[in-house]
Design a protein around this motif. Sequence first.
Motif, PDB file in Angstrom:
ATOM      1  N   ILE A 481      46.247 -11.921  31.789  1.00 45.52           N
ATOM      2  CA  ILE A 481      46.574 -13.241  31.025  1.00 45.52           C
ATOM      3  C   ILE A 481      46.242 -14.345  31.954  1.00 45.52           C
ATOM      4  O   ILE A 481      46.002 -15.040  31.319  1.00 45.52           O
ATOM      5  CB  ILE A 481      47.941 -12.859  30.799  1.00 45.52           C
ATOM      6  CG1 ILE A 481      48.437 -11.724  29.739  1.00 45.52           C
ATOM      7  CG2 ILE A 481      48.375 -14.013  29.759  1.00 45.52           C
ATOM      8  CD1 ILE A 481      49.833 -11.389  29.311  1.00 45.52           C
ATOM      9  N   ARG A 482      46.713 -14.186  32.887  1.00 51.61           N
ATOM     10  CA  ARG A 482      46.544 -15.389  34.163  1.00 51.61           C
ATOM     11  C   ARG A 482      44.754 -15.958  34.230  1.00 51.61           C
ATOM     12  O   ARG A 482      44.917 -16.404  35.112  1.00 51.61           O
ATOM     13  CB  ARG A 482      47.487 -14.857  35.382  1.00 51.61           C
ATOM     14  CG  ARG A 482      47.060 -16.046  36.464  1.00 51.61           C
ATOM     15  CD  ARG A 482      47.670 -15.329  37.688  1.00 51.61           C
ATOM     16  NE  ARG A 482      47.782 -14.171  38.523  1.00 51.61           N
ATOM     17  CZ  ARG A 482      47.905 -13.111  38.404  1.00 51.61           C
ATOM     18  NH1 ARG A 482      49.156 -12.531  38.275  1.00 51.61           N
ATOM     19  NH2 ARG A 482      47.404 -12.102  39.288  1.00 51.61           N
ATOM     20  N   GLY A 483      44.291 -14.840  33.783  1.00 53.88           N
ATOM     21  CA  GLY A 483      42.791 -15.288  34.095  1.00 53.88           C
ATOM     22  C   GLY A 483      42.393 -16.533  33.221  1.00 53.88           C
ATOM     23  O   GLY A 483      41.298 -17.792  33.518  1.00 53.88           O
ATOM     24  N   HIS A 484      42.913 -16.525  31.947  1.00 55.47           N
ATOM     25  CA  HIS A 484      42.692 -18.172  31.131  1.00 55.47           C
ATOM     26  C   HIS A 484      43.106 -19.683  32.060  1.00 55.47           C
ATOM     27  O   HIS A 484      44.456 -19.763  32.926  1.00 55.47           O
ATOM     28  CB  HIS A 484      43.654 -17.939  30.254  1.00 55.47           C
ATOM     29  CG  HIS A 484      43.750 -18.562  28.686  1.00 55.47           C
ATOM     30  ND1 HIS A 484      43.649 -20.577  29.151  1.00 55.47           N
ATOM     31  CD2 HIS A 484      42.719 -18.987  27.970  1.00 55.47           C
ATOM     32  CE1 HIS A 484      43.202 -20.490  27.966  1.00 55.47           C
ATOM     33  NE2 HIS A 484      43.219 -19.747  27.439  1.00 55.47           N
ATOM     34  N   ALA A 485      42.194 -20.090  31.972  1.00 51.71           N
ATOM     35  CA  ALA A 485      42.441 -21.208  32.844  1.00 51.71           C
ATOM     36  C   ALA A 485      43.367 -21.695  32.322  1.00 51.71           C
ATOM     37  O   ALA A 485      43.761 -22.884  33.385  1.00 51.71           O
ATOM     38  CB  ALA A 485      41.228 -21.949  31.757  1.00 51.71           C
ATOM     39  N   LEU A 486      44.213 -21.598  31.076  1.00 58.82           N
ATOM     40  CA  LEU A 486      45.614 -23.084  31.510  1.00 58.82           C
ATOM     41  C   LEU A 486      46.632 -22.160  31.724  1.00 58.82           C
ATOM     42  O   LEU A 486      47.984 -22.520  31.608  1.00 58.82           O
ATOM     43  CB  LEU A 486      45.607 -22.646  29.379  1.00 58.82           C
ATOM     44  CG  LEU A 486      45.402 -24.602  29.107  1.00 58.82           C
ATOM     45  CD1 LEU A 486      45.627 -24.501  27.361  1.00 58.82           C
ATOM     46  CD2 LEU A 486      46.273 -25.416  30.215  1.00 58.82           C
ATOM     47  N   ASP A 532      54.881 -26.763  21.587  1.00 62.21           N
ATOM     48  CA  ASP A 532      53.868 -27.664  21.219  1.00 62.21           C
ATOM     49  C   ASP A 532      53.121 -26.211  20.758  1.00 62.21           C
ATOM     50  O   ASP A 532      52.061 -25.368  21.085  1.00 62.21           O
ATOM     51  CB  ASP A 532      53.078 -27.979  21.808  1.00 62.21           C
ATOM     52  CG  ASP A 532      51.500 -28.871  20.889  1.00 62.21           C
ATOM     53  OD1 ASP A 532      51.784 -30.141  20.625  1.00 62.21           O
ATOM     54  OD2 ASP A 532      50.548 -28.211  21.013  1.00 62.21           O
ATOM     55  N   PRO A 533      52.317 -26.234  19.385  1.00 59.96           N
ATOM     56  CA  PRO A 533      52.094 -25.022  18.349  1.00 59.96           C
ATOM     57  C   PRO A 533      50.636 -25.067  18.808  1.00 59.96           C
ATOM     58  O   PRO A 533      49.844 -23.632  19.152  1.00 59.96           O
ATOM     59  CB  PRO A 533      51.361 -25.588  16.949  1.00 59.96           C
ATOM     60  CG  PRO A 533      53.023 -26.535  16.423  1.00 59.96           C
ATOM     61  CD  PRO A 533      52.637 -27.397  17.448  1.00 59.96           C
ATOM     62  N   GLU A 538      46.755 -21.789  22.024  1.00 58.43           N
ATOM     63  CA  GLU A 538      46.275 -20.936  22.772  1.00 58.43           C
ATOM     64  C   GLU A 538      46.877 -20.489  24.481  1.00 58.43           C
ATOM     65  O   GLU A 538      45.374 -19.193  24.396  1.00 58.43           O
ATOM     66  CB  GLU A 538      45.402 -22.522  23.744  1.00 58.43           C
ATOM     67  CG  GLU A 538      44.359 -22.709  24.950  1.00 58.43           C
ATOM     68  CD  GLU A 538      42.981 -22.166  24.048  1.00 58.43           C
ATOM     69  OE1 GLU A 538      42.988 -21.773  24.240  1.00 58.43           O
ATOM     70  OE2 GLU A 538      42.913 -22.892  23.022  1.00 58.43           O
ATOM     71  N   ILE A 539      47.780 -20.526  24.604  1.00 62.16           N
ATOM     72  CA  ILE A 539      48.497 -18.831  24.940  1.00 62.16           C
ATOM     73  C   ILE A 539      48.040 -18.153  24.861  1.00 62.16           C
ATOM     74  O   ILE A 539      48.211 -16.497  25.860  1.00 62.16           O
ATOM     75  CB  ILE A 539      50.088 -19.260  25.974  1.00 62.16           C
ATOM     76  CG1 ILE A 539      50.108 -20.726  26.341  1.00 62.16           C
ATOM     77  CG2 ILE A 539      50.886 -18.722  26.918  1.00 62.16           C
ATOM     78  CD1 ILE A 539      49.171 -20.974  27.236  1.00 62.16           C
TER      79      ILE A 539
END
Length: 598
Positions: A481-486, A532-533, A538-539
């Motif tokens: 999960i932490r690999g996502h840029a956000l 925010d939807p 994205e998450i």
Amino acid sequence: MREFSLPALYEVPADGNLTDIVRRNAERHPDVAVIARKVDGAWEDLTATAFLAEVRAAAKGLMASGVQPGDRVGLLSRTRYEWTLMDFAIWSAGAVTVPVYETSSPEQIEWILGDSGAVACVVETPAHAASVESVRGGLPALKHVWQLDAGGVAELERAGAGLSDEAVDERSALAGADDPATIVYTSGTTGRPKGCVLTHRSFFAECGNVVARLKPLFRTGECSVLLFLPVAHVFGRLVEVAALMAPIRLGLVPDIKHLTDELASFRPTMVLGVPRVFEKVYNSARAKAQAEGKGKIFDKAADTAIAYSRALDTPQGPSLGLKLKHKLFAKLVYSKLHTVLGGRGEYAISGGAPLGERLGHFYRGIGFSVLEGYGLTESCAATAFNPWDRQKIGTVGQPLPGSVVRIADDGEVLLHGEHLFDRYWNNEAATREALADGWFHTGDIGTLDEDGYLAITGRKKEIIVTAGGKNVAPAVIEDRIRGHALVAECMVVGDGRPFVGALVTVDEEFLVRWAADHGKPEGSTAASLREDPELLAEIQRAVDDGNAAVSKAESVRKFRVLPSQFTEESGHITPSLKLKRGVVLKDFADEIEAIYTR
């Protein structure tokens, strides 16, 4: 029970200590630049001869001020040249270095200096000096405090001007291989930090075998390393000592705020960091490409690099078509990433947490192999690492040559070797518990494959047991999960609960770009967008990617986006960027409850 070992590649001296390194360098490599410091924004190299002279001068000041053999001396500073200078000066005065993180609170400073019985302390800034002064009433043994930013090194040099080099060398020779070199206090994810006593032998066994096994990364006169992790942490200390042992050119900078500029000016052949550093380099490069309208090209280049790296592990290797695509992207994309990383590097060393297979393959695919390792304060940093010529992505490598890794019947990783700590300072009970039957019990859960490569799957104390009785190791899904840029951080929860949930923090730097690209109001923050939807969607994609790595029972069913990041200042992560899970559980109890009641 399974165990694996490799023969030692370095013979640990029967006696002697780490000060032998700087004297030997001056004798064998007098004109080689062994260390560099920043002067008016530019790098200034010091030869082995010049560095020895500065170490001796500072050591004379310590001796003249009454520091005796075996005394403990605190060192409270960010990563900078003077940290390494004072480390070797303290050893040369026959004393023991006690590192203190520069972010430590007065209470933590009082505990470390008081528990170790430090007679003196070197600090960096006026704020550090004020922190020490505020607790000095509880430190009866503390006699001297020198401040680097107030001319502390020059003050020591003046104090010791009357002593000879021979007097320093006589003092330097007093400590034996089995005497303490340093007392490193654990980051303290739970309870009070324990002081790990690491001997000169520990460092010789550790650094000597690391340098020997990674020889192409430590070529004298050719290689260099930029150190920006805290030297107060044992990982940074490993690099400091190993670089001087080789010797190769060592540069030190206090943080990663201007890392790209520092890499460009120093141009190291080797970089070391924690996974978050390599994640940020990748995410920043991808975001820049997207902003320039080249996002699709970058993504194709990244996919090609990953596929190319994976093909290297197959008997047939990369296909001709893949080789041609790889060659094209090497010119269009990979060369630019190499420039960001300094332009000369081929290798990096990563520790502290798992990097993740995708990033591991990406970096190897662009020609910049990130060699993952694993270790603890008690193992003098790396107790396993990936060799440069036999990297196995997804593992933390093979045991340090000359040591043994054993997997106990319950899956716990046990260690044996000369690199291990001697004891916990003033804590016999904890020492007996950790060093049982001649083996150090790490508390980590892992596996060994047929070639002796170690994989860490979690912590014994961090295993979550859901209400349904399912055991969940958080590390696997958190890393994905932490690999996502956000995503800045992710912490899995669910102990005693009906399903697995997660707390997620947003990377504030990347959020600015994401918000602009998605038409959000200027100045939007994690706090304003946490419901925010589009952000939640994205998450959710990041969570879905994490869930793909685990079984359905281990997957995250619900998550909460937190309004702020976990930081050292907030008390939720350690200086080595490990989550203080107990603190997070306590401080965000309401957010966790919301996962299960909404």
